[in-house]
Design a protein around this motif. Structure first.
Motif, PDB file in Angstrom:
ATOM      1  N   TYR A  75       8.963  -9.839   1.700  1.00 42.06           N
ATOM      2  CA  TYR A  75       7.768  -9.071   2.044  1.00 42.06           C
ATOM      3  C   TYR A  75       8.119  -7.605   2.293  1.00 42.06           C
ATOM      4  O   TYR A  75       7.382  -6.698   1.900  1.00 42.06           O
ATOM      5  N   GLU A  76       9.246  -7.380   2.945  1.00 49.28           N
ATOM      6  CA  GLU A  76       9.674  -6.008   3.225  1.00 49.28           C
ATOM      7  C   GLU A  76       9.953  -5.249   1.926  1.00 49.28           C
ATOM      8  O   GLU A  76       9.555  -4.090   1.777  1.00 49.28           O
ATOM      9  N   LYS A  77      10.625  -5.904   0.978  1.00 46.52           N
ATOM     10  CA  LYS A  77      10.919  -5.275  -0.313  1.00 46.52           C
ATOM     11  C   LYS A  77       9.627  -4.951  -1.059  1.00 46.52           C
ATOM     12  O   LYS A  77       9.478  -3.867  -1.648  1.00 46.52           O
ATOM     13  N   ARG A  78       8.689  -5.902  -1.070  1.00 44.02           N
ATOM     14  CA  ARG A  78       7.426  -5.670  -1.765  1.00 44.02           C
ATOM     15  C   ARG A  78       6.659  -4.522  -1.118  1.00 44.02           C
ATOM     16  O   ARG A  78       6.112  -3.655  -1.820  1.00 44.02           O
ATOM     17  N   MET A  79       6.611  -4.518   0.210  1.00 43.03           N
ATOM     18  CA  MET A  79       5.872  -3.460   0.892  1.00 43.03           C
ATOM     19  C   MET A  79       6.494  -2.099   0.609  1.00 43.03           C
ATOM     20  O   MET A  79       5.771  -1.101   0.443  1.00 43.03           O
ATOM     21  N   ASP A  80       7.818  -2.027   0.542  1.00 39.78           N
ATOM     22  CA  ASP A  80       8.484  -0.766   0.184  1.00 39.78           C
ATOM     23  C   ASP A  80       7.988  -0.267  -1.172  1.00 39.78           C
ATOM     24  O   ASP A  80       7.727   0.928  -1.355  1.00 39.78           O
ATOM     25  N   LEU A  81       7.875  -1.194  -2.128  1.00 40.15           N
ATOM     26  CA  LEU A  81       7.405  -0.826  -3.460  1.00 40.15           C
ATOM     27  C   LEU A  81       5.946  -0.363  -3.423  1.00 40.15           C
ATOM     28  O   LEU A  81       5.591   0.661  -4.015  1.00 40.15           O
ATOM     29  N   TYR A  82       5.092  -1.122  -2.736  1.00 40.82           N
ATOM     30  CA  TYR A  82       3.673  -0.744  -2.646  1.00 40.82           C
ATOM     31  C   TYR A  82       3.512   0.634  -2.007  1.00 40.82           C
ATOM     32  O   TYR A  82       2.742   1.473  -2.495  1.00 40.82           O
ATOM     33  N   LYS A  83       4.219   0.866  -0.912  1.00 40.73           N
ATOM     34  CA  LYS A  83       4.095   2.128  -0.187  1.00 40.73           C
ATOM     35  C   LYS A  83       4.621   3.298  -1.007  1.00 40.73           C
ATOM     36  O   LYS A  83       4.069   4.407  -0.966  1.00 40.73           O
ATOM     37  N   LYS A  84       5.704   3.073  -1.715  1.00 40.82           N
ATOM     38  CA  LYS A  84       6.263   4.131  -2.555  1.00 40.82           C
ATOM     39  C   LYS A  84       5.269   4.552  -3.621  1.00 40.82           C
ATOM     40  O   LYS A  84       5.005   5.742  -3.820  1.00 40.82           O
ATOM     41  N   VAL A  85       4.692   3.584  -4.317  1.00 44.81           N
ATOM     42  CA  VAL A  85       3.736   3.892  -5.386  1.00 44.81           C
ATOM     43  C   VAL A  85       2.445   4.452  -4.799  1.00 44.81           C
ATOM     44  O   VAL A  85       1.796   5.308  -5.415  1.00 44.81           O
ATOM     45  N   GLU A  86       2.063   4.003  -3.610  1.00 49.92           N
ATOM     46  CA  GLU A  86       0.890   4.572  -2.950  1.00 49.92           C
ATOM     47  C   GLU A  86       1.090   6.063  -2.708  1.00 49.92           C
ATOM     48  O   GLU A  86       0.170   6.874  -2.918  1.00 49.92           O
ATOM     49  N   THR A  87       2.280   6.447  -2.272  1.00 55.24           N
ATOM     50  CA  THR A  87       2.568   7.848  -2.012  1.00 55.24           C
ATOM     51  C   THR A  87       2.494   8.688  -3.283  1.00 55.24           C
ATOM     52  O   THR A  87       1.999   9.817  -3.276  1.00 55.24           O
ATOM     53  N   ILE A  88       2.959   8.123  -4.384  1.00 54.50           N
ATOM     54  CA  ILE A  88       2.972   8.843  -5.656  1.00 54.50           C
ATOM     55  C   ILE A  88       1.581   8.967  -6.253  1.00 54.50           C
ATOM     56  O   ILE A  88       1.209  10.019  -6.792  1.00 54.50           O
ATOM     57  N   THR A  89       0.770   7.912  -6.154  1.00 57.79           N
ATOM     58  CA  THR A  89      -0.512   7.863  -6.876  1.00 57.79           C
ATOM     59  C   THR A  89      -1.742   7.944  -5.984  1.00 57.79           C
ATOM     60  O   THR A  89      -2.854   8.118  -6.493  1.00 57.79           O
ATOM     61  N   ASN A  90      -1.575   7.769  -4.670  1.00 54.66           N
ATOM     62  CA  ASN A  90      -2.692   7.709  -3.718  1.00 54.66           C
ATOM     63  C   ASN A  90      -3.530   6.441  -3.849  1.00 54.66           C
ATOM     64  O   ASN A  90      -4.591   6.325  -3.215  1.00 54.66           O
ATOM     65  N   VAL A  91      -3.085   5.479  -4.651  1.00 53.99           N
ATOM     66  CA  VAL A  91      -3.766   4.189  -4.718  1.00 53.99           C
ATOM     67  C   VAL A  91      -3.362   3.388  -3.485  1.00 53.99           C
ATOM     68  O   VAL A  91      -2.166   3.181  -3.244  1.00 53.99           O
ATOM     69  N   PRO A  92      -4.317   2.929  -2.656  1.00 52.23           N
ATOM     70  CA  PRO A  92      -3.977   2.222  -1.416  1.00 52.23           C
ATOM     71  C   PRO A  92      -3.068   1.030  -1.659  1.00 52.23           C
ATOM     72  O   PRO A  92      -3.252   0.279  -2.634  1.00 52.23           O
ATOM     73  N   TRP A  93      -2.119   0.831  -0.764  1.00 51.13           N
ATOM     74  CA  TRP A  93      -1.141  -0.252  -0.953  1.00 51.13           C
ATOM     75  C   TRP A  93      -1.821  -1.610  -1.028  1.00 51.13           C
ATOM     76  O   TRP A  93      -1.360  -2.500  -1.758  1.00 51.13           O
ATOM     77  N   HIS A  94      -2.927  -1.778  -0.280  1.00 52.36           N
ATOM     78  CA  HIS A  94      -3.560  -3.107  -0.274  1.00 52.36           C
ATOM     79  C   HIS A  94      -4.267  -3.397  -1.600  1.00 52.36           C
ATOM     80  O   HIS A  94      -4.476  -4.569  -1.935  1.00 52.36           O
TER      81      HIS A  94
END
Length: 343
Positions: free
Chosen positions: A35-54
């Motif tokens: 879960y931690e690894k996945r969340m890292d990926l979601y948050k990283k891409v959220e920062t780049i694209t502004n698409v919410p992690w959820h």
């Protein structure tokens, strides 16, 4: 447009790429680490694209469920389950279906993008796949309605849109990926009984099979949500009487029927957690709205899996037994822990 692409590449370069993990290494990780690894990926891409992690988590979770339900998709190797076919990724008319060069992929109309800044767009790279999906969603906007439109364009199916949107609301409310807990649908301190009745014949309303397990109990015994999820349906059904349908994060629809009534505040769209009271045991059904008493009070509990194309019932009895055993184990541990303070 070129300026925007330069900004994206610059942002990607700011982040240190997450190390690739083999399938064997992934199997050795705990669920919390995954879960931690996945969340890292979601948050990283959220920062780049502004698409919410959820949003990203919801699409990824939905597609993970599809991989479990369909034989035409293998289990994901990495942490991200979003699936692109070779033709979709590289382009329908691309002679190289394993193309990883972003420019030639774009030239042939493929969707694959470079998400980690290594110059390659790889269909098996978690960051590339997640960034490609985020870029697609980003093209429609960032509010809920925009997200639903993007989902329709992706899946062309209303049910898929509802399921993924529901997943995003669950993740947004609980703000975590660790939502695997389950609960038995009745409290253990009430008298109840059940056996495996899935597949038995039923005659009322026409010959059919019994798509669930009946748990017999007294009137008004509390009925609880068995998983994290969102209420899809609430109301009357001539077979199930007063019933509720809840969709969980495995794309499974949980069907609770023959209730005597609903818990106050539970409505279509409500987000629930395991153990939340959603209604009460009864004998409603087999007739027009309000029909009661044609059979002893019990909960009809059904489970239905969605595979992105259709939905079918499967036997809930093994899950019920598993959740019941876990509930007894947890109660035993709790009682044991309480006793030590009484010595």
């Amino acid at each position: 447009m070129k300026f925007q692409n330069m900004i994206v590449l610059a942002l990607i370069a700011v982040f240190i790429s997450l190390p690739c993990v083999s399938a064997a290494e992934k199997d050795e990780l705990t669920s919390e680490q995954i879960y931690e690894k996945r969340m890292d990926l979601y948050k990283k891409v959220e920062t780049i694209t502004n698409v919410p992690w959820h949003y990203l988590a919801a699409v990824d979770t939905y597609e993970r469920g599809l991989r479990r339900a369909r034989k035409d998709r293998s289990k994901e190797d990495g942490f991200i389950s979003i699936y692109y076919s070779e033709e979709e990724w590289a382009g329908t008319f691309n002679p190289n279906k394993e193309d990883t060069h972003p420019l030639s992929i774009q030239m042939f109309g493929g969707v694959g993008l470079d998400g980690d800044g290594d110059g390659l767009a790889e269909r098996t790279n978690d960051e590339d796949v997640l960034f490609t999906m985020a870029h697609f969603i980003e093209g429609y906007g960032f509010d809920e309605e925009d997200f639903r439109i993007a989902l329709w364009e992706k899946y062309k199916r209303d049910q898929s849109v509802r399921i993924v949107h529901g997943h995003s609301l669950v993740y947004e409310k609980f703000d975590t990926l660790d939502l695997d807990e389950h609960a038995f649908p009745m409290p253990l301190n009430y008298n109840y009984s059940y056996k495996n009745t899935w597949g038995d014949r039923r005659g009322w309303g026409g010959r059919r099979i019994h798509e669930g397990t009946d748990i017999f109990a007294g009137y008004n015994v509390p009925i609880r949500a068995t998983a994290y999820g969102r209420v899809e349906i609430k109301g009357w059904n001539k077979y199930g009487g007063w019933r509720i349908g809840i969709r969980d994060l495995d794309n499974i629809y949980h069907y609770y029927a023959h209730l005597s009534g609903f818990e106050k505040g539970i409505e279509e769209g409500s987000i629930v957690a395991p153990g939340d009271v959603i209604g009460y045991c009864g004998s409603s059904g087999y007739g027009k709205p309000g029909t009661q008493g044609k059979f002893p009070p019990h909960l009809h509990y059904g489970m239905y899996r969605d595979n992105g194309i259709t939905e079918w019932s499967f036997d809930p009895y093994p899950s019920l037994k598993q959740w019941e055993r876990k509930a007894y184990q947890d109660r035993k541990k709790k009682n044991k822990g309480s006793c030590k303070y009484l010595r």
